[in-house]
Design a protein around this motif. Structure first.
Motif, mmCIF file in Angstrom:
data_model
loop_
_atom_site.group_PDB
_atom_site.id
_atom_site.type_symbol
_atom_site.label_atom_id
_atom_site.label_comp_id
_atom_site.label_asym_id
_atom_site.label_seq_id
_atom_site.Cartn_x
_atom_site.Cartn_y
_atom_site.Cartn_z
ATOM 1 N N THR A 104 0.804 -1.232 0.000
ATOM 2 C CA THR A 104 0.000 0.000 0.000
ATOM 3 C C THR A 104 0.834 1.278 0.000
ATOM 4 O O THR A 104 0.372 2.314 -0.478
ATOM 5 C CB THR A 104 -0.935 0.012 1.223
ATOM 6 N N ALA A 105 2.048 1.228 0.557
ATOM 7 C CA ALA A 105 2.870 2.436 0.650
ATOM 8 C C ALA A 105 3.476 2.788 -0.714
ATOM 9 O O ALA A 105 3.774 1.916 -1.526
ATOM 10 C CB ALA A 105 3.978 2.239 1.682
ATOM 11 N N LYS A 106 3.664 4.095 -0.925
ATOM 12 C CA LYS A 106 4.245 4.578 -2.177
ATOM 13 C C LYS A 106 5.771 4.543 -2.094
ATOM 14 O O LYS A 106 6.352 5.040 -1.116
ATOM 15 C CB LYS A 106 3.799 6.018 -2.453
ATOM 16 N N PRO A 107 6.440 3.981 -3.098
ATOM 17 C CA PRO A 107 7.906 4.025 -3.083
ATOM 18 C C PRO A 107 8.405 5.445 -3.333
ATOM 19 O O PRO A 107 7.948 6.119 -4.265
ATOM 20 C CB PRO A 107 8.291 3.075 -4.224
ATOM 21 N N VAL A 108 9.325 5.919 -2.499
ATOM 22 C CA VAL A 108 9.828 7.285 -2.618
ATOM 23 C C VAL A 108 11.348 7.278 -2.540
ATOM 24 O O VAL A 108 11.961 6.372 -1.966
ATOM 25 C CB VAL A 108 9.257 8.204 -1.511
ATOM 26 N N GLY A 121 2.328 4.037 7.542
ATOM 27 C CA GLY A 121 2.787 5.144 6.710
ATOM 28 C C GLY A 121 2.470 4.945 5.242
ATOM 29 O O GLY A 121 2.357 3.819 4.744
ATOM 30 N N GLN A 122 2.349 6.078 4.546
ATOM 31 C CA GLN A 122 2.034 6.035 3.119
ATOM 32 C C GLN A 122 3.282 6.077 2.244
ATOM 33 O O GLN A 122 3.181 5.945 1.029
ATOM 34 C CB GLN A 122 1.140 7.215 2.756
ATOM 35 N N TYR A 123 4.477 6.270 2.866
ATOM 36 C CA TYR A 123 5.715 6.352 2.101
ATOM 37 C C TYR A 123 6.660 5.219 2.495
ATOM 38 O O TYR A 123 6.861 4.937 3.677
ATOM 39 C CB TYR A 123 6.420 7.685 2.356
ATOM 40 N N LEU A 124 7.254 4.571 1.487
ATOM 41 C CA LEU A 124 8.262 3.542 1.716
ATOM 42 C C LEU A 124 9.548 3.964 1.025
ATOM 43 O O LEU A 124 9.647 3.924 -0.203
ATOM 44 C CB LEU A 124 7.798 2.184 1.163
ATOM 45 N N PRO A 125 10.557 4.424 1.780
ATOM 46 C CA PRO A 125 11.808 4.868 1.148
ATOM 47 C C PRO A 125 12.571 3.689 0.555
ATOM 48 O O PRO A 125 12.799 2.678 1.217
ATOM 49 C CB PRO A 125 12.581 5.495 2.317
ATOM 50 N N ILE A 126 12.954 3.839 -0.712
ATOM 51 C CA ILE A 126 13.680 2.762 -1.388
ATOM 52 C C ILE A 126 15.082 3.200 -1.805
ATOM 53 O O ILE A 126 15.848 2.377 -2.316
ATOM 54 C CB ILE A 126 12.904 2.264 -2.623
ATOM 55 N N GLY A 127 15.423 4.459 -1.616
ATOM 56 C CA GLY A 127 16.752 4.914 -1.992
ATOM 57 C C GLY A 127 16.990 6.356 -1.598
ATOM 58 O O GLY A 127 16.045 7.106 -1.335
ATOM 59 N N LEU A 128 18.276 6.716 -1.557
ATOM 60 C CA LEU A 128 18.699 8.068 -1.224
ATOM 61 C C LEU A 128 19.525 8.634 -2.367
ATOM 62 O O LEU A 128 20.230 7.893 -3.059
ATOM 63 C CB LEU A 128 19.527 8.078 0.056
ATOM 64 N N ILE A 129 19.453 9.942 -2.545
ATOM 65 C CA ILE A 129 20.277 10.659 -3.520
ATOM 66 C C ILE A 129 21.070 11.713 -2.761
ATOM 67 O O ILE A 129 20.506 12.459 -1.948
ATOM 68 C CB ILE A 129 19.409 11.334 -4.606
ATOM 69 N N ASP A 130 22.374 11.768 -2.998
ATOM 70 C CA ASP A 130 23.197 12.763 -2.310
ATOM 71 C C ASP A 130 24.407 13.095 -3.180
ATOM 72 O O ASP A 130 24.993 12.209 -3.804
ATOM 73 C CB ASP A 130 23.663 12.228 -0.954
ATOM 74 N N ASP A 131 24.768 14.383 -3.214
ATOM 75 C CA ASP A 131 25.887 14.841 -4.047
ATOM 76 C C ASP A 131 27.250 14.604 -3.407
ATOM 77 O O ASP A 131 28.281 14.798 -4.063
ATOM 78 C CB ASP A 131 25.730 16.336 -4.358
ATOM 79 N N ASP A 132 27.279 14.218 -2.132
ATOM 80 C CA ASP A 132 28.547 13.996 -1.441
ATOM 81 C C ASP A 132 29.163 12.685 -1.930
ATOM 82 O O ASP A 132 28.604 11.606 -1.703
ATOM 83 C CB ASP A 132 28.311 13.932 0.069
#
Length: 577
Positions: free
Chosen positions: A113-117, A139-150
Motif C-alpha cells: 500500500t505504501a508509495k515508493p519514494v 505510513g504512506q511512504y516507503l523509502p527505497i533509496g537516497l540521492i546525495d551529491d557527497d
C-alpha cells in the motif's frame, strides 16, 4: 571447557564447570537486576542496553575469576570465566539484535500500500526523516533509496536504505526504481539547489515534496508528518541561522515581555518564539481582536480572550498605553505595531504619522523603566523615499533619542520584506493566481530583499541580545530577489498558466532597496548575520512642527525633512565613503 581443552572434560572438571556455571547464572541475574537490565529501563537493543549488558557480563566474569583464584583447588581454569563472559555477551547481544530486527521489519510500511519514494539528502535531516518513515507501519511512504551529491556517501546504507547516486543520476534512478515521488530532505538549502532538483524531478515525471527549513522546525526534529508541497519560500532559499541560546535566555527567561502589534505577521511569530523561552509573563497587545485571538490560539489551544496575556489597545491612545505600562510593568518590549502598506500610506500620510510615529512615541514615553526596548524597523528606512520609509526612519531616530535619556537599552532592528506576511507581494500574487491571473509586477527589473517570518524573528530576538544602546541592527537578508522571477516561480506552482503583466513603479517605490543608508557602515562585531549602525537622535519636539491636517504632499515633505541627517553626520558619512 571444550574450548579450553579441545575435548570433553573429565568428571571432576565437569562438576567444577557446572558449579561455576550455576554461580555465573546467579551472579549475572543479581548484577543485571541491580543495573535494572531486566526491569525494562533501557530501550530494547539500544546503545544504553548494550552498555548495561557489557557491564553485567564483565562484572560477572570478574567476580568468577577472583573466586576461582582464591580457591586452592581451582574448580575451572582461569581463562574459562573470561571466555564464558565473552560468549555470553555475544549470545545476549545477538538475541537482542535479532529481536530488534524482527520488530523493525514489523514496523515498516506495508509494501503493498505504501508509495515508493526517493529522498534527496543523506544528512541529518534525511536520516531523521528516513527513520520516521521506516518506523510507521501505517505510513504512506516507503523509502527505497537516497540521492546525495557527497561522493563520500556513495554506496552508503542508512537503516538498510542505499544511496543510489548523485543529483545528475536522479532521472535514471527514478526510472529504474519506479519511484513516483522525491522528497527533498535538506533542511537549509540554497535556492539554486532546490530549483535544480525540482526541475529534474518534474521533468522525469515524478512528484516533488520538501521538508521544512530548520527555522520552521525549531521545536521538534523533522518527521514524516512534516513533508509538504514545495512553496515559493523554498525556491527563494533558506538561511542557516546560528543562535546564542544562552544570551537570548538571559534577557527573556523569567522576564515580563510585551509585544505590540502581536496580531501581525512579525508580532505573532515573535510571541510564538518568545513563548519557548519561558518568560514570566508574555503580554500580547494589538487593536485587532480577531488577530489577537488567532495568535493566542497558536500558542495555547485552550486560550481565552479574557486571559490577561491578551491586551486590546490602540497605540494612538497615549493615556491607555501609559496605564498599561504602569500596571503591567513589562521588562522587555518588542514594538512591532505599525502600518506597513507602502501605497496606502503614500496616499494617506497622516495615518503613518499618527500610528507609526506618534504611536511609537507613546510607547517610548510609557517605557520609562524597561530593561530592553526593541523597535522593529524596515529596510525602507535606509535612504527612505516613501512615507513608510520616512515614518520608520523617524521611529529609529526617536528610539535613539530615548536611549540617551533612559536607563534601559533602546535599539532598532531593520530588515526587508517578510515572506508570507499580510500585505506582502506573495499574498497578492497568490490571490491573482487563484483568480486565473494576470499576475501584476511593477517593473521587470525591480528587486527586493526577502526572508521568511521565522528566520526574520529568529534574528530579531538574537539581535536584541547583542545590540547596543541607541543603534540600529541590520539583518543579513541574503541576495536581493527579482520580483519578476518570484512571479514566474509562483505561476509555475499554480494549477494553470497565467500571464505576468508589468504596471510600472508606484510613487515612493524604488527599483532596488538598500539595507544601509548614507554614511552607514556594514559593521558586524558580534554576529555574522547582524550589522550595527549608529542612528542620529531626533528630539520629539520637532514632531510638533508637523501639521497633521496639511495637504498630503506638504505632509510628505515635512516627514521627509525629519529623516535628514544632521550636517555633521552627513559630512562624516561622506568622508567615510
Amino acid at each position: 571447557m571444550v574450548a579450553r581443552y579441545d575435548a570433553l572434560p573429565d568428571r571432576r572438571r565437569l562438576a567444577g564447570f557446572l558449579l561455576a556455571s550455576a554461580l555465573a547464572v546467579v551472579l549475572h541475574l543479581a548484577v543485571g537486576h541491580a543495573r535494572h537490565l531486566y526491569r525494562g529501563r533501557f530501550p530494547y537493543a539500544s546503545f544504553e542496553e548494550v552498555r548495561a549488558v557489557a557491564l553485567t557480563t564483565g562484572a560477572t566474569a570478574a567476580v568468577l575469576l577472583v573466586l576461582d583464584v582464591l580457591f586452592s583447588r581451582r574448580p575451572v581454569p582461569a581463562p574459562v570465566p573470561l571466555v564464558g563472559g565473552a560468549v555470553a555477551l555475544v549470545l545476549m547481544l545477538g538475541v537482542r539484535y535479532a529481536q530488534r530486527a524482527r520488530r523493525q521489519r514489523r514496523r515498516r510500511p506495508d509494501q503493498r500500500t505504501a508509495k515508493p519514494v526517493l529522498l534527496f539528502g543523506a544528512g541529518e535531516a534525511g536520516s531523521l526523516l528516513l527513520r520516521s518513515m521506516l518506523h510507521d507501519p501505517d505510513g504512506q511512504y516507503l523509502p527505497i533509496g537516497l540521492i546525495d551529491d557527497d561522493p563520500q556517501k556513495r554506496r552508503l546504507h542508512i537503516l538498510g536504505v542505499p544511496v543510489l547516486g548523485a543529483r545528475d543520476d536522479l532521472p535514471a534512478v527514478l526510472e529504474r526504481t519506479g519511484a513516483g515521488l522525491l522528497v527533498f530532505a535538506v533542511a537549509n538549502a540554497e535556492a539554486e539547489l532546490v530549483r535544480a532538483v525540482r526541475d529534474l524531478t518534474t521533468e522525469a515525471g515524478a512528484a516533488f515534496k520538501v521538508v521544512p527549513s530548520m527555522s520552521e522546525l525549531a521545536d521538534h526534529p523533522v518527521a514524516v508528518d512534516d513533508i509538504r508541497d514545495v512553496q515559493v519560500t523554498d525556491l527563494l532559499g533558506r538561511h542557516q541561522i546560528e543562535t546564542d541560546l544562552h544570551a537570548i535566555a538571559g534577557y527573556l527567561t523569567g522576564k515580563r515581555v510585551l509585544v505590540t502589534g502581536a496580531g501581525g505577521s512579525i508580532g505573532s511569530e515573535l510571541c510564538r518564539q518568545i513563548h519557548r523561552f519561558q518568560p514570566a509573563e508574555l503580554m500580547m497587545l494589538d487593536r485587532d481582536e480577531s488577530a489577537l485571538q488567532a495568535v493566542q490560539l497558536s500558542i495555547s489551544p485552550m486560550g481565552r480572550l479574557d486571559d490577561p496575556a491578551v491586551i486590546l489597545a490602540d497605540l494612538r491612545d497615549a493615556e491607555r498605553i501609559r496605564e498599561i505600562f504602569q500596571r503591567r510593568r513589562p521588562e522587555v518590549v518588542f514594538h512591532a505595531a505599525a502600518l506597513k502598506h507602502l501605497a496606502l500610506l503614500q496616499n494617506y500620510p497622516a495615518e503613518a504619522l499618527k500610528t507609526n510615529i506618534l504611536g511609537t512615541l507613546n510607547v517610548l514615553d510609557a517605557a520609562g523603566e524597561v530593561e530592553r526596548f526593541v523597535n522593529i524597523s524596515t529596510d525602507k528606512a535606509a535612504d527612505p523615499s516613501s512615507v513608510l520609509g520616512y515614518s520608520k526612519r523617524v521611529t529609529e531616530r526617536l528610539t535613539a533619542w530615548t536611549a540617551s535619556r533612559r536607563p534601559g537599552m533602546f535599539l532598532s532592528v531593520r530588515f526587508g520584506n517578510v515572506l508570507g506576511s499580510r500585505g506582502s507581494v506573495f499574498t497578492t500574487f497568490s490571490a491573482q493566481i487563484a483568480d486565473g491571473g494576470p499576475v501584476t509586477v511593477t517593473h521587470p527589473d525591480v528587486t527586493r530583499y526577502f526572508m521568511t517570518t521565522q528566520e526574520a524573528v529568529h534574528l530579531v530576538i538574537q539581535a536584541a541580545a547583542i545590540g547596543r544602546d541607541g543603534e540600529a541592527l541590520v539583518l543579513e537578508m541574503g541576495k536581493p530577489v527579482r520580483i519578476a522571477e518570484v512571479a514566474r516561480q509562483m505561476a509555475q506552482l499554480g494549477p494553470n498558466p497565467v500571464e505576468i503583466r508589468y504596471t510600472g513603479l508606484r510613487p515612493g517605490e524604488k527599483l532596488e532597496e538598500t539595507l544601509f543608508g548614507a554614511g552607514e557602515q556594514d559593521n558586524r562585531p558580534f554576529h555574522p548575520l547582524i550589522s550595527h549602525v549608529a542612528v542620529p537622535p531626533l528630539h520629539p519636539e520637532q514632531l510638533f512642527r508637523i501639521d497633521p491636517g496639511a495637504d498630503p504632499e506638504q505632509l510628505v515633505s515635512q516627514l521627509e525633512a525629519l529623516t535628514s541627517l544632521p550636517e555633521k553626520a552627513r559630512r562624516s558619512g561622506s568622508a567615510a565613503r
